[in-house]
Scaffold this motif. Sequence first.
Motif, PDB file in Angstrom:
ATOM      1  N   TRP A 194      11.532  -4.100  11.338  1.00 12.34           N
ATOM      2  CA  TRP A 194      12.779  -3.606  10.731  1.00 12.34           C
ATOM      3  C   TRP A 194      13.426  -4.677   9.857  1.00 12.34           C
ATOM      4  CZ3 TRP A 194      17.699  -5.574  12.168  1.00 12.34           C
ATOM      5  CH2 TRP A 194      18.781  -4.941  11.556  1.00 12.34           C
ATOM      6  N   LEU A 195      13.464  -5.917  10.332  1.00 16.35           N
ATOM      7  CA  LEU A 195      14.097  -6.988   9.556  1.00 16.35           C
ATOM      8  C   LEU A 195      13.426  -7.159   8.197  1.00 16.35           C
ATOM      9  CD1 LEU A 195      14.728  -9.745  12.263  1.00 16.35           C
ATOM     10  CD2 LEU A 195      16.458  -8.479  10.963  1.00 16.35           C
ATOM     11  N   VAL A 196      12.099  -7.183   8.197  1.00 15.53           N
ATOM     12  CA  VAL A 196      11.387  -7.389   6.936  1.00 15.53           C
ATOM     13  C   VAL A 196      11.480  -6.146   6.052  1.00 15.53           C
ATOM     14  CG1 VAL A 196       9.118  -7.771   5.898  1.00 15.53           C
ATOM     15  CG2 VAL A 196       9.828  -9.103   7.888  1.00 15.53           C
ATOM     16  N   SER A 197      11.292  -4.966   6.647  1.00 16.32           N
ATOM     17  CA  SER A 197      11.253  -3.736   5.847  1.00 16.32           C
ATOM     18  C   SER A 197      12.618  -3.397   5.255  1.00 16.32           C
ATOM     19  CB  SER A 197      10.769  -2.572   6.721  1.00 16.32           C
ATOM     20  OG  SER A 197       9.482  -2.810   7.212  1.00 16.32           O
ATOM     21  N   VAL A 198      13.639  -3.429   6.076  1.00 15.43           N
ATOM     22  CA  VAL A 198      14.972  -2.981   5.644  1.00 15.43           C
ATOM     23  C   VAL A 198      15.763  -4.110   5.010  1.00 15.43           C
ATOM     24  CG1 VAL A 198      17.163  -2.007   6.449  1.00 15.43           C
ATOM     25  CG2 VAL A 198      14.992  -1.146   7.364  1.00 15.43           C
ATOM     26  N   LYS A 199      15.817  -5.240   5.674  1.00 17.83           N
ATOM     27  CA  LYS A 199      16.668  -6.331   5.209  1.00 17.83           C
ATOM     28  C   LYS A 199      16.042  -7.154   4.099  1.00 17.83           C
ATOM     29  CE  LYS A 199      19.814  -5.251   8.164  1.00 17.83           C
ATOM     30  NZ  LYS A 199      21.080  -4.620   7.710  1.00 17.83           N
ATOM     31  N   SER A 200      14.715  -7.222   4.053  1.00 15.38           N
ATOM     32  CA  SER A 200      14.069  -8.038   3.038  1.00 15.38           C
ATOM     33  C   SER A 200      13.470  -7.211   1.902  1.00 15.38           C
ATOM     34  CB  SER A 200      12.970  -8.886   3.684  1.00 15.38           C
ATOM     35  OG  SER A 200      12.276  -9.645   2.723  1.00 15.38           O
ATOM     36  N   LEU A 201      12.762  -6.135   2.256  1.00 15.50           N
ATOM     37  CA  LEU A 201      12.087  -5.337   1.229  1.00 15.50           C
ATOM     38  C   LEU A 201      12.953  -4.220   0.670  1.00 15.50           C
ATOM     39  CD1 LEU A 201       8.559  -5.135   2.893  1.00 15.50           C
ATOM     40  CD2 LEU A 201       9.341  -6.708   1.117  1.00 15.50           C
ATOM     41  N   GLY A 202      14.087  -3.954   1.295  1.00 13.03           N
ATOM     42  CA  GLY A 202      15.039  -2.998   0.738  1.00 13.03           C
ATOM     43  C   GLY A 202      14.749  -1.540   1.026  1.00 13.03           C
ATOM     44  N   GLN A 218       0.821  -1.206   0.000  1.00  9.48           N
ATOM     45  CA  GLN A 218       0.000   0.000   0.000  1.00  9.48           C
ATOM     46  C   GLN A 218       0.859   1.263   0.000  1.00  9.48           C
ATOM     47  OE1 GLN A 218      -3.227  -0.475  -0.361  1.00  9.48           O
ATOM     48  NE2 GLN A 218      -2.904  -2.693  -0.228  1.00  9.48           N
ATOM     49  N   PHE A 219       1.906   1.273   0.793  1.00 14.81           N
ATOM     50  CA  PHE A 219       2.766   2.453   0.845  1.00 14.81           C
ATOM     51  C   PHE A 219       3.552   2.624  -0.449  1.00 14.81           C
ATOM     52  CE2 PHE A 219       1.528   2.596   5.109  1.00 14.81           C
ATOM     53  CZ  PHE A 219       2.015   3.732   5.719  1.00 14.81           C
ATOM     54  N   ARG A 220       3.970   1.520  -1.034  1.00 16.06           N
ATOM     55  CA  ARG A 220       4.728   1.609  -2.282  1.00 16.06           C
ATOM     56  C   ARG A 220       3.854   2.133  -3.411  1.00 16.06           C
ATOM     57  NH1 ARG A 220       7.996  -3.312  -5.361  1.00 16.06           N
ATOM     58  NH2 ARG A 220       9.054  -1.970  -6.900  1.00 16.06           N
ATOM     59  N   SER A 221       2.560   1.810  -3.383  1.00 11.85           N
ATOM     60  CA  SER A 221       1.666   2.254  -4.466  1.00 11.85           C
ATOM     61  C   SER A 221       1.513   3.769  -4.494  1.00 11.85           C
ATOM     62  CB  SER A 221       0.292   1.599  -4.307  1.00 11.85           C
ATOM     63  OG  SER A 221      -0.347   2.049  -3.125  1.00 11.85           O
ATOM     64  N   ILE A 222       1.787   4.441  -3.377  1.00 10.23           N
ATOM     65  CA  ILE A 222       1.721   5.905  -3.344  1.00 10.23           C
ATOM     66  C   ILE A 222       3.108   6.532  -3.182  1.00 10.23           C
ATOM     67  CG2 ILE A 222      -0.639   5.957  -2.468  1.00 10.23           C
ATOM     68  CD1 ILE A 222       0.483   6.412   0.328  1.00 10.23           C
ATOM     69  N   GLY A 223       4.146   5.714  -3.345  1.00  3.55           N
ATOM     70  CA  GLY A 223       5.511   6.218  -3.288  1.00  3.55           C
ATOM     71  C   GLY A 223       5.982   6.645  -1.918  1.00  3.55           C
ATOM     72  N   GLN A 224       5.423   6.063  -0.862  1.00  2.87           N
ATOM     73  CA  GLN A 224       5.769   6.457   0.502  1.00  2.87           C
ATOM     74  C   GLN A 224       6.354   5.286   1.310  1.00  2.87           C
ATOM     75  OE1 GLN A 224       5.577   9.548   1.591  1.00  2.87           O
ATOM     76  NE2 GLN A 224       4.630  10.339  -0.278  1.00  2.87           N
ATOM     77  N   GLU A 225       6.999   4.345   0.638  1.00  4.11           N
ATOM     78  CA  GLU A 225       7.502   3.184   1.361  1.00  4.11           C
ATOM     79  C   GLU A 225       8.595   3.526   2.368  1.00  4.11           C
ATOM     80  OE1 GLU A 225       9.538   3.146  -2.743  1.00  4.11           O
ATOM     81  OE2 GLU A 225       7.582   3.623  -1.870  1.00  4.11           O
ATOM     82  N   ASN A 226       9.297   4.653   2.166  1.00  4.39           N
ATOM     83  CA  ASN A 226      10.330   5.040   3.132  1.00  4.39           C
ATOM     84  C   ASN A 226       9.746   5.402   4.499  1.00  4.39           C
ATOM     85  OD1 ASN A 226      12.269   4.651   1.217  1.00  4.39           O
ATOM     86  ND2 ASN A 226      12.623   6.821   0.790  1.00  4.39           N
ATOM     87  N   ARG A 227       8.466   5.738   4.507  1.00  3.84           N
ATOM     88  CA  ARG A 227       7.805   6.129   5.756  1.00  3.84           C
ATOM     89  C   ARG A 227       7.133   4.953   6.457  1.00  3.84           C
ATOM     90  NH1 ARG A 227       6.682  11.997   5.253  1.00  3.84           N
ATOM     91  NH2 ARG A 227       7.489  12.666   3.227  1.00  3.84           N
ATOM     92  N   LEU A 228       7.401   3.754   5.988  1.00  2.00           N
ATOM     93  CA  LEU A 228       6.735   2.572   6.524  1.00  2.00           C
ATOM     94  C   LEU A 228       7.037   2.362   8.008  1.00  2.00           C
ATOM     95  CD1 LEU A 228       4.956   0.154   5.723  1.00  2.00           C
ATOM     96  CD2 LEU A 228       7.061  -1.094   5.159  1.00  2.00           C
ATOM     97  N   ASP A 288      18.044   4.647   7.024  1.00  4.87           N
ATOM     98  CA  ASP A 288      18.002   5.975   7.649  1.00  4.87           C
ATOM     99  C   ASP A 288      16.586   6.570   7.680  1.00  4.87           C
ATOM    100  OD1 ASP A 288      19.365   8.459   8.705  1.00  4.87           O
ATOM    101  OD2 ASP A 288      18.472   9.253   6.857  1.00  4.87           O
ATOM    102  N   PRO A 289      15.868   6.657   6.553  1.00  3.21           N
ATOM    103  CA  PRO A 289      14.502   7.198   6.633  1.00  3.21           C
ATOM    104  C   PRO A 289      13.560   6.295   7.419  1.00  3.21           C
ATOM    105  CG  PRO A 289      14.969   6.408   4.414  1.00  3.21           C
ATOM    106  CD  PRO A 289      16.264   6.412   5.149  1.00  3.21           C
ATOM    107  N   TYR A 290      13.811   4.998   7.422  1.00  2.00           N
ATOM    108  CA  TYR A 290      12.954   4.093   8.183  1.00  2.00           C
ATOM    109  C   TYR A 290      12.969   4.477   9.659  1.00  2.00           C
ATOM    110  CZ  TYR A 290      11.041  -0.216  10.138  1.00  2.00           C
ATOM    111  OH  TYR A 290      10.265  -1.119  10.832  1.00  2.00           O
ATOM    112  N   TRP A 291      14.157   4.646  10.238  1.00  2.00           N
ATOM    113  CA  TRP A 291      14.252   4.982  11.658  1.00  2.00           C
ATOM    114  C   TRP A 291      13.885   6.438  11.917  1.00  2.00           C
ATOM    115  CZ3 TRP A 291      13.702   1.190  14.591  1.00  2.00           C
ATOM    116  CH2 TRP A 291      14.319  -0.039  14.369  1.00  2.00           C
ATOM    117  N   ARG A 292      14.131   7.311  10.957  1.00  2.00           N
ATOM    118  CA  ARG A 292      13.801   8.720  11.151  1.00  2.00           C
ATOM    119  C   ARG A 292      12.291   8.911  11.263  1.00  2.00           C
ATOM    120  NH1 ARG A 292      13.806  11.989   6.768  1.00  2.00           N
ATOM    121  NH2 ARG A 292      15.390  10.649   5.804  1.00  2.00           N
ATOM    122  N   TYR A 293      11.541   8.269  10.383  1.00  2.00           N
ATOM    123  CA  TYR A 293      10.085   8.390  10.465  1.00  2.00           C
ATOM    124  C   TYR A 293       9.524   7.606  11.652  1.00  2.00           C
ATOM    125  CZ  TYR A 293       9.989  10.783   5.995  1.00  2.00           C
ATOM    126  OH  TYR A 293      10.172  11.704   4.990  1.00  2.00           O
TER     127      TYR A 293
END
Length: 273
Positions: A174-182, A80-90, A186-191
């Motif tokens: 974090w494991l799935v979002s960063v290590k698996s989904l790419g 859902q987040f990728r479809s609106i270009g906001q996956e970094n804010r997941l 930095d933006p993952y933890w910032r948001y």
Amino acid sequence: MPMRAAEKLGRNTLNLLAAFGEFWNFVGRTFSWLGRGSLRWKNMRLVLPQMYEVGFKSVPVIGITGAFIGMVLAIEAYTQFRSIGQENRLGGIINVSVVKQIGPVLAAVMLAGRVGGALTAELGTMNVTEQLDALRVMGADPIRVLVVPRFLACIVLLPILTIYSDMLGVIGGWLVSVKSLGIPEDPYWRYSAAAVDNWQIFEGLVKATFFGAAIGLISCYKGFTCGAGAQGVGRACTESFVTSFIAIIVLNFFFAKVAKDWYVSLYGIRSIF
């Protein structure tokens, strides 16, 4: 036939009101013993074994539940987040959901299933075999000896188990979002930091404390009032879990409403996006 139905409805209603009154009388007696030196060492000796049963033995199931909930949230929300270009804010939505809502609720539900049923079965068996009456004959109040230690263990340890569940949920997401989904780290933890502040953490822990109180009181009450025989104990265990689950869901709704109103009145409406 209509008269019989009305009579049955009235009788069930009166029984329900009587049970409700008996429960609050049970709650009042429990809190009265809390205020009469239950935290002294001679009484704390009864609490420590219950803390082991409630806390230590619940660690595996709470940890597994928390970790996989974080992973599932990451997988489901990513599309859902990728479809609106906001996956970094997941990270923001995953971690605020875990810390504020899902972590405390699921930890409480797991505790109600693993510990609440065991408490009801243990006390129900003591009730059926007249061990509670034996305590009364010896001059010991079963509420003080049996209920207060279990109640305190649930109140103290469910917030701690909630912290553990939240931590593993955050790591799992974090494991799935960063290590698996790419997703960039930095933006993952910032948001995530922007979404989760001290208020969210405090809200989750306060809810967990009340959930623990509800589980302890309901489980012990059902054990004290179970029917005769193995069938009565089994029915009491089922009623204990169902009632505890409903109490958790209802309390969570009211806490969410009150906490949201307080937060908006104090800090205003804040968006992480």
